[in-house]
Design an enzyme around this catalytic site. Structure first.
Site, PDB file in Angstrom:
ATOM      1  N   GLU A 101      53.001  42.524  16.967  1.00  0.00           N
ATOM      2  CA  GLU A 101      52.108  42.944  15.868  1.00  0.00           C
ATOM      3  C   GLU A 101      52.491  43.753  15.207  1.00  0.00           C
ATOM      4  OE1 GLU A 101      49.897  45.713  18.574  1.00  0.00           O
ATOM      5  OE2 GLU A 101      51.385  44.358  20.164  1.00  0.00           O
ATOM      6  N   HIS A 152      46.540  41.680  17.156  1.00  0.00           N
ATOM      7  CA  HIS A 152      46.652  41.113  18.459  1.00  0.00           C
ATOM      8  C   HIS A 152      46.837  39.645  19.166  1.00  0.00           C
ATOM      9  CE1 HIS A 152      47.856  42.829  22.588  1.00  0.00           C
ATOM     10  NE2 HIS A 152      47.578  44.245  21.516  1.00  0.00           N
ATOM     11  N   ARG A 168      49.137  53.585  20.012  1.00  0.00           N
ATOM     12  CA  ARG A 168      48.344  54.728  20.690  1.00  0.00           C
ATOM     13  C   ARG A 168      48.236  56.024  19.600  1.00  0.00           C
ATOM     14  NH1 ARG A 168      50.609  51.509  23.822  1.00  0.00           N
ATOM     15  NH2 ARG A 168      50.101  50.980  26.039  1.00  0.00           N
ATOM     16  N   ASP A 180      56.811  46.880  25.891  1.00  0.00           N
ATOM     17  CA  ASP A 180      55.619  47.464  25.231  1.00  0.00           C
ATOM     18  C   ASP A 180      55.937  48.374  24.246  1.00  0.00           C
ATOM     19  OD1 ASP A 180      53.051  47.857  24.854  1.00  0.00           O
ATOM     20  OD2 ASP A 180      52.567  48.301  26.262  1.00  0.00           O
ATOM     21  N   HIS A 189      44.189  51.258  19.820  1.00  0.00           N
ATOM     22  CA  HIS A 189      43.644  50.102  19.704  1.00  0.00           C
ATOM     23  C   HIS A 189      41.587  50.734  18.867  1.00  0.00           C
ATOM     24  CE1 HIS A 189      47.063  47.958  20.477  1.00  0.00           C
ATOM     25  NE2 HIS A 189      46.446  46.728  21.584  1.00  0.00           N
TER      26      HIS A 189
END
Length: 409
Positions: A369, A229, A130, A301, A155
């Protein structure tokens, strides 16, 4: 001697991109032309090519299948550089596909998929993760990007690298076989400055490794943060949740976020928190604890700051290991990157149906990731993600697959 990768190397003109690429591939082990691996061929070489479908504008999309000496099979499409499937053995030698995704191009182009937008298996760019409010300033100029994640940019925007058709070239070398993917992002694409020439190479080795190498040059300063991803379920895609998977992340710190998942700028110790995976812990053990950070993400996350210690910027270091007790499958991830995003599939809700006809339910896959930190263009204390003209962006991440009776040390 293995080729080592660093984020910023020696100066050189972007016009020398092709020469850089040629040298890179030669050093990696003299990648060969795809002329001997056309569609329908490659049974002996471990490479097969077939048509996956056509985009709405008529362009053909292909699938490339690679099989290593131990039977591990990787399927990749040049649309978004998506890893469609990855078949690995369990402790009994039985192969399952461990990567979430679809069997058809139409599924990746569907409105349902774009609405959910999970980025299954795709290359992410120009900027993975982000950027706050879709804005950043660079060299005295302000830039506005798509706000495709609430008020934030995620992304790469509406038409990130996950949704473009890459030029693809399969190859074989002494390490294994793989695919070179190339894409040129023009100046101003998705709001980013600079004409960015990008190359991503997937190599499936006979040591049961998937090597992902990233390379890029630009003619203007620009942020770049490329990643991969893929979502994994080591029981096999379409199985139940990943909450019983044992996870170790080699990270003593993480970057807390606000309620829109933008880093606050703090780098916080994981000690005594649900984010401490320095010792292997099941993903589900603390995921539902009362915790503000877990609440913001609906689970995990978050960006974890890796323990690189005295490693140089171009050295691979251990980032994470995941082991699933039922199958015995394990994946070990090493990287030249400073961080890794752990995402526990919190927004999967059963609306998407995968390759085995099973709905992808809540937390039925995880993503790890490798990356630089989120929102780095707006966070001066974070490691820089700005690529300057004349510099070369290089990064490497390696996934090693195995099957064993326990996770080991």
């Amino acid at each position: 001697m293995p080729l080592m990768y660093s984020q910023r190397l020696q100066k050189g003109s972007p016009l020398m991109f092709a020469a850089i690429v040629a040298a890179l591939l030669a050093n990696a082990a003299q990648a060969q032309s795809s002329s001997d691996t056309e569609a329908g061929s490659g049974a002996d070489s471990g490479i097969q090519t077939s048509v996956f479908g056509h985009l709405p504008d008529g362009r053909q999309v292909d699938v490339y299948q690679f099989t290593n000496a131990n039977g591990i099979e990787l399927r990749v499409t040049n649309y978004g550089g998506i890893i469609l499937s990855l078949k690995t053995p369990n402790v009994d030698g039985e192969f399952d596909d461990i990567a979430l995704g679809f069997d058809s191009l139409e599924a990746y182009l569907s409105d349902e998929y774009h609405q959910a937008n999970p980025y299954f298996g795709a290359i992410i760019g120009r900027y993975g993760n982000r950027i706050a409010n879709g804005q950043f300033s660079l060299d005295g100029e302000s830039y506005s990007l798509a706000t495709n994640d609430g008020s934030n940019h995620l992304h790469g925007g509406d038409q990130g690298f996950d949704k473009v058709l890459w030029q693809a070239e399969p190859f074989e070398n002494e390490a294994g076989s793989g695919l070179v993917l190339r894409y040129t992002s023009e100046d101003g694409e998705e709001g980013y400055p600079g004409r960015l020439e990008t190359e991503v190479t997937y190599t499936l080795t006979d040591n049961d490794e998937l090597m992902v190498d990233y390379l890029a040059v630009t003619d203007k300063a620009t942020p770049i943060n490329l990643t991969q991803h893929s979502y994994f379920n080591l029981k096999g895609e379409g199985s139940d949740t990943i909450l019983d998977h044992l996870l170790m992340i080699n990270a003593p710190e993480f970057t807390p976020v606000n309620d829109s998942l933008i880093p606050t700028g703090e780098i916080r110790s994981v000690d005594g928190t649900p984010f401490d995976f320095t010792q292997a812990t099941t993903i589900g053990e603390r995921i539902d604890q009362e915790n503000e950070q877990l609440g913001f993400g609906g689970g995990y996350d978050h960006n974890f700051v890796l323990a690189r210690d005295n490693a140089s910027a171009d050295e691979l270091v251990l980032a994470a290991k995941v082991w699933e007790p039922e199958s015995g499958r394990m994946v070990e991830i090493t990287t030249t990157e400073p961080a890794i995003q752990f995402y526990s599939g919190n927004f999967l809700n059963g609306d998407l149906t995968g390759k085995q006809g099973q709905a992808y339910g809540h937390r039925s896959g995880f993503a790890l990731e490798t990356q630089h930190y989120p929102d780095s263009p707006n966070q001066g204390a974070f490691p820089s993600t700005i690529l300057e003209p004349g510099d070369t962006y290089r990064s490497r991440t390696v996934y090693r697959f195995s099957a064993q009776q326990d996770m080991g040390s």
